[in-house]
Write a protein that holds these residues in place. Structure first.
Motif, short mmCIF file in Angstrom:
data_model
loop_
_atom_site.label_atom_id
_atom_site.label_comp_id
_atom_site.label_asym_id
_atom_site.label_seq_id
_atom_site.Cartn_x
_atom_site.Cartn_y
_atom_site.Cartn_z
N THR A 48 2.28 -3.09 -8.62
CA THR A 48 2.40 -1.67 -8.26
C THR A 48 3.18 -0.87 -9.30
N GLY A 49 3.87 -1.57 -10.19
CA GLY A 49 4.65 -0.87 -11.22
C GLY A 49 6.10 -0.70 -10.88
N THR A 90 2.36 1.67 -3.44
CA THR A 90 1.33 2.11 -4.38
C THR A 90 1.05 3.59 -4.24
N THR A 91 0.97 4.07 -3.01
CA THR A 91 0.69 5.48 -2.76
C THR A 91 1.79 6.37 -3.32
N HIS A 103 4.05 5.64 -5.59
CA HIS A 103 4.14 5.51 -7.04
C HIS A 103 3.03 6.31 -7.72
N THR A 104 1.84 6.31 -7.13
CA THR A 104 0.72 7.06 -7.70
C THR A 104 1.01 8.56 -7.70
N ILE A 105 1.60 9.05 -6.62
CA ILE A 105 1.83 10.49 -6.48
C ILE A 105 3.06 10.93 -7.26
N GLY A 118 5.13 8.81 -9.39
CA GLY A 118 5.61 7.91 -10.44
C GLY A 118 5.92 8.57 -11.77
N ALA A 119 5.27 9.69 -12.06
CA ALA A 119 5.54 10.37 -13.33
C ALA A 119 6.89 11.07 -13.32
N GLU A 137 0.82 -1.21 0.00
CA GLU A 137 0.00 0.00 0.00
C GLU A 137 0.86 1.26 0.00
N ARG A 138 1.93 1.27 0.80
CA ARG A 138 2.83 2.42 0.84
C ARG A 138 3.48 2.64 -0.53
#
Length: 218
Positions: free
Chosen positions: A90-91, A61-62, A64-66, A68-69, A58-59
């Motif tokens: 998760t990537g 994923t969070t 990477h979502t914020i 990751g770009a 979960e950590r």
């Protein structure tokens, strides 16, 4: 050692950001909220690659979502074979596994995620490389002298080695000048930024590390 310009057939290349920045920030096992500001500061200063403990999907994923770009994310530590699919989902772009099982390595290879297993002695480094690793993390790198990196050029020829653990400025310079594709920096770079919010000091450490890299490239 080698900067890994052309991986052997069957081996996966390290992510482009790893090879261009030559720095992996190894983050501690802290709550995700405490990592937000330090990761943002490191990105602002030019640190683009981050490794998180493998146990908290979960950590990962969070973050990477914020971020990751703007950055690349991987994992380090012991990876549970039963949780490898969730980690891959998760990537993650790379893994620094400790004592990985064949199941973990096979899953990473199948997903196109380069694996950089741990080793320390020249014999271990050669064995891990011969087993098909995409690169080798030398950990704890500070157990030897700062000249251990140059020594591995002779003792493990052709193996791309990434030092991890207590790599100071002088040792970093020696590893990079010897052809290490990148260095995995923990407390030396991240320090207490995730616990004490010491962000100005973190900025200075980022600039110091990147100055060493730039100097060795010049």
């Amino acid at each position: 050692m080698s900067s890994q310009p052309a991986p052997e057939s069957g081996r996966l290349p390290l992510p482009a950001r790893v090879l261009t920045s030559q720095v992996v920030a190894v983050l501690p096992d802290e709550p995700v909220a405490s990592m937000m500001a330090p990761v943002e500061v490191m990105l602002q200063e030019g640190i683009q690659v981050f490794s998180l403990p493998a146990g908290d999907v979960e950590r990962l994923t969070t973050l990477h979502t914020i971020f990751g770009a703007r950055g690349s994310f991987g994992v380090h530590g012991v990876i549970d074979p039963d949780g490898i699919d969730a980690l891959i989902a998760t990537g993650i772009e790379f893994a620094l596994p400790v004592g990985p099982t064949p199941q973990v390595l096979a899953a990473l290879r199948a997903a196109g995620v380069p694996a950089v297993p741990d080793a320390l002695t020249p014999t271990e480094v050669r064995a891990v490389w011969a087993a098909g690793a995409d690169a080798v993390q030398v950990v704890p790198a500070d157990i030897g002298s700062a000249t251990y990196g140059p020594a591995l050029v002779e003792l493990a020829p052709g193996v791309p080695c990434l030092p991890r653990g207590g790599v100071g400025s002088y040792a970093l310079r020696k590893w990079i000048s010897s052809g290490a594709p990148a260095a995995c920096l923990d407390e030396i770079l991240v320090g207490d930024a995730c616990t004490d919010s010491a962000l100005p000091a973190l900025r200075e450490r980022c600039r110091s590390v990147l100055a060493v890299i730039a100097d060795e490239r010049a």
